[in-house]
Design an enzyme around this catalytic site. Sequence first.
Site, mmCIF file in Angstrom:
data_model
loop_
_atom_site.group_PDB
_atom_site.id
_atom_site.type_symbol
_atom_site.label_atom_id
_atom_site.label_comp_id
_atom_site.label_asym_id
_atom_site.label_seq_id
_atom_site.Cartn_x
_atom_site.Cartn_y
_atom_site.Cartn_z
ATOM 1 N N LYS A 1 0.844 -1.196 0.000
ATOM 2 C CA LYS A 1 0.000 0.000 0.000
ATOM 3 C C LYS A 1 0.882 1.251 0.000
ATOM 4 O O LYS A 1 0.661 2.179 -0.760
ATOM 5 C CB LYS A 1 -0.924 -0.030 1.227
ATOM 6 C CG LYS A 1 -1.863 1.133 1.296
ATOM 7 C CD LYS A 1 -2.855 0.981 2.434
ATOM 8 C CE LYS A 1 -3.685 2.254 2.552
ATOM 9 N NZ LYS A 1 -4.606 2.232 3.674
ATOM 10 N N GLU B 1 10.491 -4.860 4.297
ATOM 11 C CA GLU B 1 10.559 -6.263 3.857
ATOM 12 C C GLU B 1 10.248 -6.373 2.365
ATOM 13 O O GLU B 1 10.960 -7.035 1.600
ATOM 14 C CB GLU B 1 9.531 -7.108 4.637
ATOM 15 C CG GLU B 1 9.820 -7.264 6.113
ATOM 16 C CD GLU B 1 9.262 -6.137 6.966
ATOM 17 O OE1 GLU B 1 8.910 -5.055 6.407
ATOM 18 O OE2 GLU B 1 9.191 -6.305 8.190
ATOM 19 N N GLY C 1 -4.920 -1.927 4.888
ATOM 20 C CA GLY C 1 -4.102 -3.057 4.428
ATOM 21 C C GLY C 1 -4.732 -4.404 4.727
ATOM 22 O O GLY C 1 -4.840 -5.277 3.870
ATOM 23 N N ARG C 2 -5.182 -4.579 5.969
ATOM 24 C CA ARG C 2 -5.721 -5.897 6.358
ATOM 25 C C ARG C 2 -7.146 -6.119 5.862
ATOM 26 O O ARG C 2 -7.735 -7.163 6.128
ATOM 27 C CB ARG C 2 -5.613 -6.084 7.872
ATOM 28 C CG ARG C 2 -6.247 -4.969 8.691
ATOM 29 C CD ARG C 2 -5.785 -5.014 10.153
ATOM 30 N NE ARG C 2 -6.247 -3.868 10.922
ATOM 31 C CZ ARG C 2 -5.620 -2.702 10.984
ATOM 32 N NH1 ARG C 2 -4.499 -2.524 10.308
ATOM 33 N NH2 ARG C 2 -6.098 -1.716 11.710
ATOM 34 N N GLU D 1 -4.339 -6.544 14.953
ATOM 35 C CA GLU D 1 -3.869 -5.238 14.481
ATOM 36 C C GLU D 1 -5.022 -4.229 14.516
ATOM 37 O O GLU D 1 -4.811 -3.035 14.681
ATOM 38 C CB GLU D 1 -3.273 -5.347 13.062
ATOM 39 C CG GLU D 1 -2.371 -4.155 12.717
ATOM 40 C CD GLU D 1 -1.621 -4.314 11.397
ATOM 41 O OE1 GLU D 1 -2.243 -4.128 10.336
ATOM 42 O OE2 GLU D 1 -0.412 -4.615 11.425
ATOM 43 N N HIS E 1 -4.143 -33.194 18.256
ATOM 44 C CA HIS E 1 -3.001 -34.020 18.659
ATOM 45 C C HIS E 1 -1.839 -33.164 19.131
ATOM 46 O O HIS E 1 -0.699 -33.633 19.204
ATOM 47 C CB HIS E 1 -2.584 -34.926 17.502
ATOM 48 C CG HIS E 1 -3.702 -35.835 17.090
ATOM 49 N ND1 HIS E 1 -3.945 -37.051 17.699
ATOM 50 C CD2 HIS E 1 -4.707 -35.664 16.189
ATOM 51 C CE1 HIS E 1 -5.021 -37.602 17.173
ATOM 52 N NE2 HIS E 1 -5.505 -36.771 16.244
ATOM 53 N N LYS F 1 9.499 -0.374 14.114
ATOM 54 C CA LYS F 1 10.051 -0.075 12.777
ATOM 55 C C LYS F 1 11.132 0.999 12.904
ATOM 56 O O LYS F 1 12.200 0.908 12.284
ATOM 57 C CB LYS F 1 8.957 0.465 11.857
ATOM 58 C CG LYS F 1 8.071 -0.594 11.251
ATOM 59 C CD LYS F 1 7.181 0.059 10.188
ATOM 60 C CE LYS F 1 6.035 -0.821 9.782
ATOM 61 N NZ LYS F 1 5.091 -0.155 8.895
HETATM 62 O O1 F6P Z 1 3.481 -2.871 9.670
HETATM 63 C C1 F6P Z 1 2.128 -3.049 9.591
HETATM 64 C C2 F6P Z 1 1.610 -2.806 8.228
HETATM 65 O O2 F6P Z 1 1.520 -1.446 8.004
HETATM 66 C C3 F6P Z 1 0.263 -3.469 8.019
HETATM 67 O O3 F6P Z 1 -0.768 -2.719 8.521
HETATM 68 C C4 F6P Z 1 0.240 -3.650 6.549
HETATM 69 O O4 F6P Z 1 -0.719 -4.568 6.143
HETATM 70 C C5 F6P Z 1 1.654 -4.103 6.302
HETATM 71 O O5 F6P Z 1 2.420 -3.356 7.214
HETATM 72 C C6 F6P Z 1 2.158 -3.906 4.908
HETATM 73 O O6 F6P Z 1 2.097 -2.585 4.520
HETATM 74 P P1 F6P Z 1 2.242 -2.164 2.995
HETATM 75 O O7 F6P Z 1 1.126 -2.774 2.237
HETATM 76 O O8 F6P Z 1 2.198 -0.677 2.986
HETATM 77 O O9 F6P Z 1 3.572 -2.685 2.504
#
Ligand code: F6P
Length: 539
Positions: A202, A208, A263-264, A349, A380, A502
């Site tokens: 987003k 990452e 995002g979620r 979240e 199990h 972060k």
């Molecule tokens: O670190 C949390 C977060 O902002 C989430 O809310 C989001 O889904 C995820 O990181 C990824 O964010 P982006 O889509 O901006 O890479």
Amino acid sequence: MTNPLPAWSALQTHYEQIRNEQMRDWFAPANDPAPTRAERYTYAGGGLAADFSKNRINDATLKLLVQLAREAGVEQRRDAMFAGEVVNPTEGRAALHTALRATEPNAPFHAQILAEKAKMAKFADAVRSGAWTGYTGKRIRHVVNIGIGGSDLGPKMVVHALKHLETPELDSHFVSNVDGADLWRVIEDIDPEETLAIIVSKTFTTLETMTNARSMRDWFVQHGCPEDALAKHFVGVSANPAEVVKFGIAKENVFEMWDWVGGRYSLWSAVGLSIMIAIGPQQFDELLAGAHDMDEHFRTAPLEKNLPVLLGMIGIWYRNFFGSQSYLVAPYSEALHYLPSYLQQLEMESNGKQARLDGKFVDYATSAITWGEPGTNGQHAFFQMLHQGTTIVPIDFIAVLTPEHPLADHHPKLLANCFAQSEAMMLGRTEEEAKKIAGPDKPELVPHIMFPGNRPTTTLLVDALTARSLGALIALYEHKVLVQASVWNINPFDQWGVELGKILGKVVEADLTAASGDVKAHDSSTSALIARARAALKR
Ligand code: F6P
């Protein structure tokens, strides 16, 4: 812990009255001769059914829980969300995931949403048919979704769940972790000439995702893809298209989502491109239609019969009155393997907050810990604790009545286990029953084979795992989260809690990778950890 709403204190009194009552007595023929308890507490909506009867609830409980929902303004919060009002005040945004699946032409942003969906469909069809080729003219066989959190968990969960609908021409892969092992394990086995990377973020700034995207680009180039042919292998999904283009993705290969989609809550948008490529535009529409079915149910059904309201309020009952720390989601479905991890982000979240909407701190518990694993595997592993441990963990069982695979004779065994677990959780085993089993020779066994029972479970029933029923199931949980957030008076649409880690992560990374200099700026524990890792990284 208190909440000023009148129904909250009424529920506290009610809790004291029924906390020692046993569900097995409520089900006993003497108290329920017809019997009607299951029927009275089973509700349907959006094509799903939910049996709430094995919960520690009676008519008075439900009445008070619904009253609490009303007093907390659940209906107003719901209507404001659907109308596109700024329901995320800390970020000054609407939360319009419901608009992404709306069919009404006057729904917010409808034309814009349809246009982006048509662009996605055109692209998905080209990849699926083989018309879209890589730099050597070979058709695409591997689609690698690179994203994290909401840009990964939703699409990964859905693609896995609907694998039976996936085109056999393509394999879907999901890479999220900045641990290089995640990307490496995917790319070491695939051919770059047949690979399409979808970079989903987003913000398009996430550490990452950007790290993985850059490594993926290097991998293409190192394997012979000319820089000017990279456009055949990269598309981007973002609410920040300028950054996507800066990364080097062709403008026409950028799919937009918008800041009014959290995002979620975003798998319904272009974030779901990997889903659409896997199952096709038509099935993607079915997924949206299922979510829309649940939206309509949530919007229009009386609160007393409203699945997201009941699921949410019964969750509040355990969290705030019984003091349950966690709740378990146990899908009796391998296809729903990733549902628990998806729900972890959705629930924790969203509702893992301490500040109320008015800026004051809550003095009651908010989000429970969400966890889970498909059945029967969990049985199990950790079910021992659920049956005989000292902590009560409410459970959502999810049963899919017909299998999506041809091994039909497995299915009665799977369903039998699901239903038997909820029966065992409710019934338990009394001392009398345990004595009979232990027999006169082994009285010492009795305490070990007694089960307290009275452990609450809800069983959600899905007729068949289709794109439509899955859409409804996901939307059910999305709305449950809003219901709970309304009662807790918190904002479920922001996530400030992930920021501090972060920010400090960047400082620590700089210290870890600096050529020289000391790292004493941290506490002694963090400094020592950095020093050790620096020594190891230099080896
Ligand atoms: O670190 C949390 C977060 O902002 C989430 O809310 C989001 O889904 C995820 O990181 C990824 O964010 P982006 O889509 O901006 O890479």
